[in-house]
Design an enzyme around this catalytic site. Structure first.
Site, PDB file in Angstrom:
ATOM      1  N   TYR A   5      39.280  39.652  26.511  1.00 46.12           N
ATOM      2  CA  TYR A   5      40.372  39.953  25.606  1.00 46.12           C
ATOM      3  C   TYR A   5      41.221  38.663  25.029  1.00 46.12           C
ATOM      4  O   TYR A   5      41.806  38.798  24.290  1.00 46.12           O
ATOM      5  CB  TYR A   5      41.643  40.837  26.190  1.00 46.12           C
ATOM      6  CG  TYR A   5      42.440  40.245  27.303  1.00 46.12           C
ATOM      7  CD1 TYR A   5      43.173  39.338  27.416  1.00 46.12           C
ATOM      8  CD2 TYR A   5      42.149  41.150  28.533  1.00 46.12           C
ATOM      9  CE1 TYR A   5      43.953  39.038  28.572  1.00 46.12           C
ATOM     10  CE2 TYR A   5      42.680  40.530  29.839  1.00 46.12           C
ATOM     11  CZ  TYR A   5      43.554  39.564  29.656  1.00 46.12           C
ATOM     12  OH  TYR A   5      44.015  39.025  30.927  1.00 46.12           O
ATOM     13  N   LYS A   6      40.507  37.479  25.369  1.00 50.80           N
ATOM     14  CA  LYS A   6      41.142  36.305  24.810  1.00 50.80           C
ATOM     15  C   LYS A   6      40.134  35.921  23.529  1.00 50.80           C
ATOM     16  O   LYS A   6      40.184  36.555  22.677  1.00 50.80           O
ATOM     17  CB  LYS A   6      41.212  35.249  25.924  1.00 50.80           C
ATOM     18  CG  LYS A   6      42.465  35.600  26.928  1.00 50.80           C
ATOM     19  CD  LYS A   6      42.802  34.796  28.045  1.00 50.80           C
ATOM     20  CE  LYS A   6      43.889  35.307  29.072  1.00 50.80           C
ATOM     21  NZ  LYS A   6      43.953  34.565  30.383  1.00 50.80           N
ATOM     22  N   ASP A  23      36.846  30.067  36.886  1.00 46.98           N
ATOM     23  CA  ASP A  23      37.531  30.879  36.111  1.00 46.98           C
ATOM     24  C   ASP A  23      37.429  30.497  34.438  1.00 46.98           C
ATOM     25  O   ASP A  23      37.840  29.475  34.445  1.00 46.98           O
ATOM     26  CB  ASP A  23      39.106  30.890  36.563  1.00 46.98           C
ATOM     27  CG  ASP A  23      39.846  32.182  35.719  1.00 46.98           C
ATOM     28  OD1 ASP A  23      39.561  32.125  34.611  1.00 46.98           O
ATOM     29  OD2 ASP A  23      40.778  32.553  36.072  1.00 46.98           O
TER      30      ASP A  23
HETATM   31  C1  LIG Z   1      44.396  35.478  31.377  1.00 44.30           C
HETATM   32  C2  LIG Z   1      44.302  34.904  32.480  1.00 44.30           C
HETATM   33  C3  LIG Z   1      43.946  35.838  33.664  1.00 44.30           C
HETATM   34  C4  LIG Z   1      44.415  37.243  33.477  1.00 44.30           C
HETATM   35  O1  LIG Z   1      43.775  38.027  34.474  1.00 44.30           O
HETATM   36  P1  LIG Z   1      43.968  39.541  34.338  1.00 44.30           P
HETATM   37  O2  LIG Z   1      43.689  40.501  35.603  1.00 44.30           O
HETATM   38  O3  LIG Z   1      42.972  40.001  33.148  1.00 44.30           O
HETATM   39  O4  LIG Z   1      45.421  39.966  33.895  1.00 44.30           O
HETATM   40  C5  LIG Z   1      43.658  35.447  34.905  1.00 44.30           C
HETATM   41  N1  LIG Z   1      43.075  34.097  35.180  1.00 44.30           N
HETATM   42  C6  LIG Z   1      43.223  33.120  34.118  1.00 44.30           C
HETATM   43  C7  LIG Z   1      43.105  31.641  34.332  1.00 44.30           C
HETATM   44  C8  LIG Z   1      43.733  33.478  32.729  1.00 44.30           C
HETATM   45  O5  LIG Z   1      43.992  32.678  31.822  1.00 44.30           O
END
Ligand SMILES: *Cc1c(COP(=O)(O)O)cnc(C)c1O
Length: 431
Positions: free
Chosen positions: A252-253, A227
């Site tokens: 989006y980060k 991830d």
């Molecule tokens: C921000 C984040 C997510 C977000 O998942 P969405 O499906 O976009 O809400 C998932 N895993 C990690 C490690 C994150 O930091």
């Protein structure tokens, strides 16, 4: 980045103890990426944009929009959607998830063409790729994960384990650090099908040794899914070189794709024809407009798509990918390390005396783009800071998270924001 030691950028910096704001301005003056900050909306006062906040420490949760995205989105509505209408699909949009994926892959992920695509949300992509991975190794019965991974990762894997009758093997992660190669070695074995870990831990900012861990997972005959939500766009990633199997990450980060912009997925070329993902939609088939009687997955990366790609959502991230391509991901990382080191120095000077403890790795080689500072009052501190236009975020237990998006954050912003943390915490302690 794990093999080159990072020099201490403040080793000779006498000014830091005396006048941090002057030190911050000197660092901004010497910053080779300083000019990129002006390429984001809302950093300089102007009639056309919102009043700038004093300090934005949440670019790792929702990055700022690029100025170029304003025009790109407007042009798309008028010329693309409005002008090309349904023709846009044939002319450009069908291929856009793969074209942007290739750009992102070569710019920031160390991925050769044909392996990265823009798809669904991170949550849904995690499900699709993890399910495809465990289904490809039916004789194996375990998924390895860690107790401190982001909730969605843990929940999705729990759901897959129930659905497929698999066992979850939990690594107990240190919440102020993260998962080590030794812990992974101890957790994997002949029953392991898949290991899912975050490259940068969302809470502590711990940067995992992805190369070493990937090798350990492969030696056990299992697949790895990284991830990359908190590393893509701030920490160099070498997916091909590390021989990673699968990866997902948010756009989006640090990639500034905008609220809810779709995630990217990576499937190593060698696995693409072996994996079948569970959401068998019409956009993932060999011949989309044949509208055939049954699901025939496409040969390459297209098979990991399900429904109609979210084109509007994937427009803005291209502007950040273009900026990273221009300056190079290593320069972004160098600034990121300098920002977190500077924030750490200020926290030690101003906040340690107030009882604040660092809950992130001190070694920049083991740290991503954010820092977490712990104190029992941080929930209240965060609420008061938001009222003063200083915007960090809060993560239990007692963690103030300082996310420093390298292209859009200045050293002065770090100094101004941490001075506000000091003042607000000081007030609260004395109330
Ligand atoms: C921000 C984040 C997510 C977000 O998942 P969405 O499906 O976009 O809400 C998932 N895993 C990690 C490690 C994150 O930091």
């Amino acid at each position: 980045m794990t093999d080159t030691p990072t020099d201490d950028p403040f080793a000779d910096d006498e000014a830091l103890d005396g006048d941090p704001l002057a030190a911050a301005r000197a660092l901004d003056a010497a910053d080779p990426l300083a000019a990129y900050r002006e390429r984001f909306v809302g950093v300089t006062p102007s009639a056309a944009t919102p009043e700038p906040v004093l300090a934005y420490f949440d670019g790792n949760s929702l990055g700022r929009p690029a100025v170029a995205s304003v025009e790109r989105l407007q042009r798309f509505v008028i010329d693309g959607w409005g002008g090309r209408l349904i023709r846009g699909w044939d002319e450009e949009w069908m291929e856009l998830p793969f074209r942007i994926g290739d750009d992102l892959g070569s710019t920031a992920l160390g991925a050769g063409t044909g392996q990265v695509f823009i798809g669904d949300s991170t949550t849904v992509l995690l499900y699709k790729l993890a399910r495809a991975a465990v289904d490809s190794l039916p004789e194996r019965s375990e998924i390895v994960l860690d107790t401190d991974n982001f909730p969605t990762d843990r929940y999705v894997l729990d759901g897959i384990a129930r659905e497929r009758g698999l066992d979850l093997v939990w690594i107990e992660a240190d919440t102020e650090a993260g998962v080590t190669p030794e812990q992974v070695s101890a957790a994997v074995g002949p029953r392991t099908a898949l290991v899912v870990l975050s490259h940068v831990a969302y809470r502590s900012g711990f940067l995992a040794d992805a190369r070493a861990i990937t090798r350990i997972v492969h030696d056990a005959g299992a697949l790895v899914l990284w991830d990359l939500c908190h590393s893509a766009g701030s920490v160099p990633v070498e997916l091909d070189d590390w021989e990673v199997d699968l990866a997902v990450g948010c756009t989006y980060k640090y990639l500034n794709g905008g609220p809810g912009s779709p995630a990217f997925g990576y499937v190593n070329e060698r696995l693409q024809s072996r994996l079948v993902q569970p959401i068998q939609g019409w956009m993932g088939v060999r011949d989309v407009f044949l509208m055939g009687p049954e699901y025939q997955p496409a040969d390459g990366l297209r098979r990991f798509l399900s429904g109609t790609p979210p084109i509007v959502g994937m427009l803005a991230l291209q502007d950040t990918v273009a900026m990273i391509r221009e300056c190079g991901i290593q320069a972004v990382r160098d600034k990121s390390v300098a920002l977190t080191e500077f924030a750490l120095r200020l926290a030690e000077t101003w906040l340690t005396p107030l009882g604040v403890a660092l809950a992130s790795p001190r070694d920049p080689e083991r740290r991503g783009g954010h820092l977490t500072l712990n104190h029992p009052a941080m929930r209240e501190v965060t609420a008061r800071l938001w009222e003063r236009d200083v915007i960090p975020d809060y993560r239990d237990p007692g963690g103030l998270r300082i996310g420093l998006s390298p292209l859009s954050t200045s050293f002065e912003e770090v100094a101004v924001g941490l001075a506000a943390v000091r003042d607000v915490l000081g007030e609260l302690i004395h109330e």
